[in-house]
Design a protein around this motif. Structure first.
Motif, short mmCIF file in Angstrom:
data_model
loop_
_atom_site.label_atom_id
_atom_site.label_comp_id
_atom_site.label_asym_id
_atom_site.label_seq_id
_atom_site.Cartn_x
_atom_site.Cartn_y
_atom_site.Cartn_z
N ILE A 1 12.19 3.34 4.86
CA ILE A 1 11.73 2.96 6.23
C ILE A 1 10.89 2.21 7.03
O ILE A 1 10.31 2.44 8.35
N GLY A 2 11.37 0.83 6.88
CA GLY A 2 10.74 -0.59 7.76
C GLY A 2 9.44 0.10 7.49
O GLY A 2 8.47 0.09 6.09
N THR A 3 8.60 -1.45 8.12
CA THR A 3 7.27 -2.19 7.32
C THR A 3 5.64 -1.53 8.28
O THR A 3 6.14 -1.41 9.29
N GLN B 1 4.38 5.71 14.46
CA GLN B 1 5.13 7.22 15.22
C GLN B 1 6.19 7.32 12.97
O GLN B 1 5.48 8.80 13.39
N ARG B 2 5.80 6.67 12.61
CA ARG B 2 5.95 7.26 11.52
C ARG B 2 4.90 7.51 10.60
O ARG B 2 4.88 8.65 9.95
N LEU B 3 3.96 6.86 11.39
CA LEU B 3 2.83 6.95 9.59
C LEU B 3 1.96 8.63 10.75
O LEU B 3 1.63 9.53 9.86
N THR B 4 2.51 8.72 11.85
CA THR B 4 1.49 9.83 12.38
C THR B 4 2.61 11.28 12.22
O THR B 4 2.16 12.43 12.30
N GLU C 1 0.59 -1.82 0.05
CA GLU C 1 0.32 0.22 0.08
C GLU C 1 0.42 0.75 0.09
O GLU C 1 2.01 1.05 0.54
N LYS C 2 1.03 2.09 -0.32
CA LYS C 2 1.36 3.29 -0.37
C LYS C 2 0.96 4.05 0.32
O LYS C 2 -0.24 4.18 1.35
#
Length: 137
Positions: free
Chosen positions: A51-53, A94-97, A8-9
């Motif tokens: 950047i990870g999954t 943390q990354r998505l926020t 997913e993007k």
């Protein structure tokens, strides 16, 4: 339980978070990243660094295994949002926020600050491959 892998993007995940369809389980810790963390994540994305999954649980909004909470900032930028959980973000909050914060600029201070931040990309520096100096807040 059916496990699957998808590509997913990130922007699609941000959009479903904005609509209240991607939420967090209530056991997730608060958003703790600082301004420099967000800047470094943006630079990594611009440099196409892994950047990870993200670990996402597809769920039925009528039977949710955990109490859902919005990603921090969603209610500030979309005050009419209603919870309609279709996905629970179990890892990668943390990354998505951070990405959500950088895109939507909610009126929320970051950790250890008293004022909100906005993030920018200097396109001239980016065009010259000066990613390190292209991102600022």
């Amino acid at each position: 339980m059916n496990l699957s892998q998808s590509k997913e993007k990130i922007l699609d995940l941000i959009k479903v978070a904005y609509k209240g369809e991607l939420v967090l389980p209530d056991f997730q810790r608060n958003f703790v990243w600082q301004r420099s963390d967000i800047e470094e994540l943006i630079k990594s994305l611009l440099e196409n660094v892994f950047i990870g999954t993200f670990l996402i649980l597809d769920t039925n909004h009528r039977v949710i295994p955990f109490k859902p909470i919005f990603i921090q900032g969603v209610q500030k930028v979309n005050p009419e949002v209603k919870q309609n959980p279709k996905k629970l973000l179990l890892d990668g909050q943390q990354r998505l926020t951070a990405i959500f914060y950088a895109i939507y600029s909610p009126n929320l201070p970051l950790r250890y600050t008293e004022t909100p931040y906005k993030f920018f990309i200097d396109l001239e520096k980016l065009a010259k491959d000066d990613v390190e100096n292209a991102v600022f807040s």
